[in-house]
Motif scaffolding. Sequence first.
Motif, PDB file in Angstrom:
ATOM      1  N   UNK A 106       0.649  -1.237  -0.143  1.00  0.00           N
ATOM      2  CA  UNK A 106      -0.017  -0.390   0.227  1.00  0.00           C
ATOM      3  C   UNK A 106       1.165   1.283   0.015  1.00  0.00           C
ATOM      4  N   UNK A 107       0.528   2.405  -0.389  1.00  0.00           N
ATOM      5  CA  UNK A 107       0.747   3.248  -0.560  1.00  0.00           C
ATOM      6  C   UNK A 107       0.925   4.263   1.118  1.00  0.00           C
ATOM      7  N   UNK A 108       2.395   4.151   0.882  1.00  0.00           N
ATOM      8  CA  UNK A 108       2.476   5.201   2.539  1.00  0.00           C
ATOM      9  C   UNK A 108       3.502   4.081   2.925  1.00  0.00           C
ATOM     10  N   UNK A 109       4.256   4.286   3.944  1.00  0.00           N
ATOM     11  CA  UNK A 109       5.353   3.469   4.479  1.00  0.00           C
ATOM     12  C   UNK A 109       4.808   3.296   5.769  1.00  0.00           C
ATOM     13  N   UNK A 133       4.996  -5.809   7.031  1.00  0.00           N
ATOM     14  CA  UNK A 133       5.254  -4.445   6.332  1.00  0.00           C
ATOM     15  C   UNK A 133       5.957  -3.615   7.796  1.00  0.00           C
ATOM     16  N   UNK A 134       7.321  -3.207   8.161  1.00  0.00           N
ATOM     17  CA  UNK A 134       7.646  -2.041   8.727  1.00  0.00           C
ATOM     18  C   UNK A 134       8.949  -1.347   7.766  1.00  0.00           C
ATOM     19  N   UNK A 135       9.411  -0.253   8.877  1.00  0.00           N
ATOM     20  CA  UNK A 135       9.926   0.732   8.524  1.00  0.00           C
ATOM     21  C   UNK A 135      10.687   1.080   9.148  1.00  0.00           C
ATOM     22  N   UNK A 147      14.035   3.438   5.782  1.00  0.00           N
ATOM     23  CA  UNK A 147      14.034   1.910   4.776  1.00  0.00           C
ATOM     24  C   UNK A 147      12.623   0.898   4.731  1.00  0.00           C
ATOM     25  N   UNK A 148      12.192   0.571   3.877  1.00  0.00           N
ATOM     26  CA  UNK A 148      11.097  -0.609   4.202  1.00  0.00           C
ATOM     27  C   UNK A 148      11.388  -1.814   3.641  1.00  0.00           C
ATOM     28  N   UNK A 149      11.404  -2.433   4.327  1.00  0.00           N
ATOM     29  CA  UNK A 149      11.162  -3.910   5.004  1.00  0.00           C
ATOM     30  C   UNK A 149      10.053  -4.515   4.491  1.00  0.00           C
TER      31      UNK A 149
END
Length: 447
Positions: A106-109, A133-135, A147-149
């Motif tokens: 999805x848009x937006x981390x 989904x983790x930042x 960093x988006x992992x």
Amino acid sequence: MKLRSIRLRLVVVNALALALALAAAAWGLALLFDRHAERVALSALAARADALTTALERDPGGTLRFLAPSGDPAYRQPLSGHYWQVSLDGRLLRSRSLWDYVLPLPEGAPSPSRTGRPLTLPGPQGEALLVLDRTVQIGTGADATRVRISVAQDRAELSRAQQSFLRELAPFLAMLALALVAAGAVQVTLGLRPLAAIGQRVGALAAGRERRIGTDLPTEVLPLAREIDTLLEAREQELERARSRAGDLAHGLKTPLQALLGEAMRLRARGEEAAARGIEEVASGIQRHVDRELMRARIMRDRAGTASDPAEAAQRLIRVLRRTERGSALTWQLEAEERLLVRLESADLTEALGPLMENAATHAAGAVRVRIGAAGSSVAIHVSDDGPGAPDIEAIRERGVRFDTRSGGHGLGLAIAGDIVETAGGELRLRNLSPGFEATLILPAAV
């Protein structure tokens, strides 16, 4: 089809309720297992996200680099069901297992955190993926880099684990169901036992062994027992009043009957034989009906708690008949099972059995046989002879129903025997043999 058995109804309802309860329990356990398995899977994904985070490092120029881990073969095998995707400085890095597929995040981390957010996204083959989904933020201040992992796992593995859990759970649920149904059946049986006790006591009432049901019963069925005892009390009182009225009527008729017989004697003295005979026939008919009703009242009064031995009554009658001219020339056979009693006064039994044995002695060619045996819940007394038999059984029955006491043939005394047996709740059966004739008394057994 309606179930007439209360026990069967309760067992069936209990089994259905248990089936619904166990089905609901299985559904709830499956749901709990699914949630637990998802939490375990997310924990494993979080550990893999931590491993990916440790692969981030800055080079001597300060640029953040990602050194893809190479230890896990699941990430190197295409479409293995295990994937990772890293978004770093506008670059998109993916595991080899994703091949050319990009996870549709999805848009937006999410905001930087260690927990991240769980997602369900479509995979490379359209399968459902569980995604963490983790930042993460590397550095502080102006040098900070986000960093988006994203780490993913095929949900089919969770479904297979749930199905395996249910397969292993099913036998235990089945055994639990059987145990609960058996326990419910035992509970229903014990709970309905007081009703069976009431049935036994009602049977004892019918058999004459008891006069009342009593009060030593559970509280729930005690009102029913009291109502039955009240009805029995009212019935006994009504029968006693009826017997008293019958006795009063019989005594009230004695004087008019004596007067009629006296009038017949005076008419006969004046030579009016036909008129005298007519009056005597009418008076005798009335007298027979009165005696019959009095006998019925006496038998009904004495039935409860009475018992007599048919073998003893038959032996007593044989001794009497052997003293007669006809009886002394006959062979008498008595065959009786032991410990058989009938629910009838001894005098009434002798009065019913006597005419049958007298008839047999009158018409026998050389032998009379008396057999006494059990017939279910009754006692059968068979009196047979080896004579010519009766020419018309139905005619004899008709005369017996009309209580005809004319002499001659096998009809002698059948009115008396039939009336006593019928009042006692039994049956008189007649049949011809080859050769001979047999009369059978079926009387209720006294237990």
